[in-house]
Enzyme design. Structure first.
Site, short mmCIF file in Angstrom:
data_model
loop_
_atom_site.label_atom_id
_atom_site.label_comp_id
_atom_site.label_asym_id
_atom_site.label_seq_id
_atom_site.Cartn_x
_atom_site.Cartn_y
_atom_site.Cartn_z
CG HIS A 12 -1.92 1.13 1.17
ND1 HIS A 12 -2.17 1.83 2.31
CD2 HIS A 12 -2.81 1.39 0.38
CE1 HIS A 12 -3.08 2.82 2.09
NE2 HIS A 12 -3.73 2.37 0.91
CG HIS A 54 -3.10 9.77 0.70
ND1 HIS A 54 -3.84 10.33 1.44
CD2 HIS A 54 -3.86 8.70 0.42
CE1 HIS A 54 -5.14 9.85 1.91
NE2 HIS A 54 -5.03 8.65 1.37
O1 G3P Z 1 -6.61 2.13 -3.41
C1 G3P Z 1 -6.90 1.69 -2.10
C2 G3P Z 1 -6.38 2.72 -0.93
O2 G3P Z 1 -5.45 3.19 -1.06
C3 G3P Z 1 -7.57 3.66 -0.69
O3 G3P Z 1 -7.17 4.61 0.55
O4 G3P Z 1 -6.83 6.57 1.55
O5 G3P Z 1 -5.29 5.08 1.39
O6 G3P Z 1 -5.65 6.01 -0.73
P1 G3P Z 1 -5.99 5.54 0.35
MG MG Z 2 -4.48 4.96 -2.23
#
Ligand code: G3P
Ligand code: MG
Length: 254
Positions: A12, A54
């Protein structure tokens, strides 16, 4: 329906908790941990250049004030996106999406490109992110059967952004992202020509997973940081997930 062709466990925001999010160092960290798949977030600069970021506002991962679209790509690229994480990453810059695409393609990393538009910039962000991805993968997109598992997948919480991406590069796979799955999910996915539904695993149920799979879509969830939960979700039929805990959910997790 075909099997999920992508890695099941993906890192992630690049390197999860082990590196500054949405940086090249993050991606390298994911690769160093053996990951073959990664997720990150893409946003537009003032001069319409996609960068990895982000938050729509500065302050958390980069020092400063104002919003991302107040700054040019050159200005953003000069900003430190690593110091907030740890001293070892001081000097790590905000990466340009083009450089990340180059890197990912070079090392054979599958990328889930989350289109993360600043409110008001949905259409433009979707269009430009899709165009740039398609340009970088033009050779592989010309032989899709051979390279299907390596082509990046575009996802977004923004229907408008994904619709723009579809218009700009219909040949790229798409996944609609939800915090909570709405009642009309199937109509939305159909309209966007999606291959997958992405959602927060906390709001997912086994019944919903089954319904999505039965409708012909893959299910991809965020952000799973416990092995027992990952096992449960995979048992429901979830196809893939992102994790921040590259140590607890390694790439060969099953
Ligand atoms: O793409 C999945 C996830 O990354 C969505 O949440 O806030 O981490 O971008 P966020
Ligand atoms: Mg994301």
């Amino acid at each position: 329906m075909q099997n999920w062709p992508y890695p099941v466990i993906c890192a992630h925001r690049g390197g999860g908790v082990f590196a500054p999010e949405n940086t090249l160092a993050g991606l390298r960290c994911g690769v160093a941990h053996g990951f073959k798949g990664v997720e990150f977030d893409v946003m537009l600069s003032r001069d319409d250049v996609p960068v990895l970021m982000h938050d729509p506002k500065l302050g958390r991962t980069v020092r400063g004030t104002g919003a991302v679209p107040d700054y040019t790509a050159a200005q953003l690229h000069a900003m430190d996106a690593g110091a907030w994480h740890s001293p070892a990453h001081t000097g790590e810059r905000v990466p340009l999406f083009a450089d990340v695409l180059d890197y990912g393609k070079q090392v054979g990393l599958w990328m889930n490109v989350e289109i993360k538009p600043v409110p008001g910039f949905e259409e433009r962000t979707g269009t430009i992110a899709a165009q740039m991805t398609a340009q970088h993968y033009a050779d592989w997109l010309a032989a899709p059967e051979q390279h299907r598992a390596q082509i990046p997948l575009l996802s977004s919480f923004s229907f408008v952004a994904l619709q723009a991406a579809q218009a700009a590069a219909p040949q790229l796979p798409r996944g609609m992202l939800y915090e909570q799955i709405p009642a009309d999910w199937q109509a939305q996915l159909q309209q966007l020509g999606c291959v997958s539904l992405h959602c927060n695993h906390k709001h997912l149920t086994p019944e919903m997973t089954q319904a999505i799979r039965a409708a012909g879509y893959w299910v991809f969830v965020y952000t799973v940081n416990e092995a027992a939960r990952a096992r449960e979700l995979l048992g429901w039929g979830v196809n893939g997930m992102v994790t921040d805990r590259l140590d607890l959910l390694p790439p060969d997790f099953s």
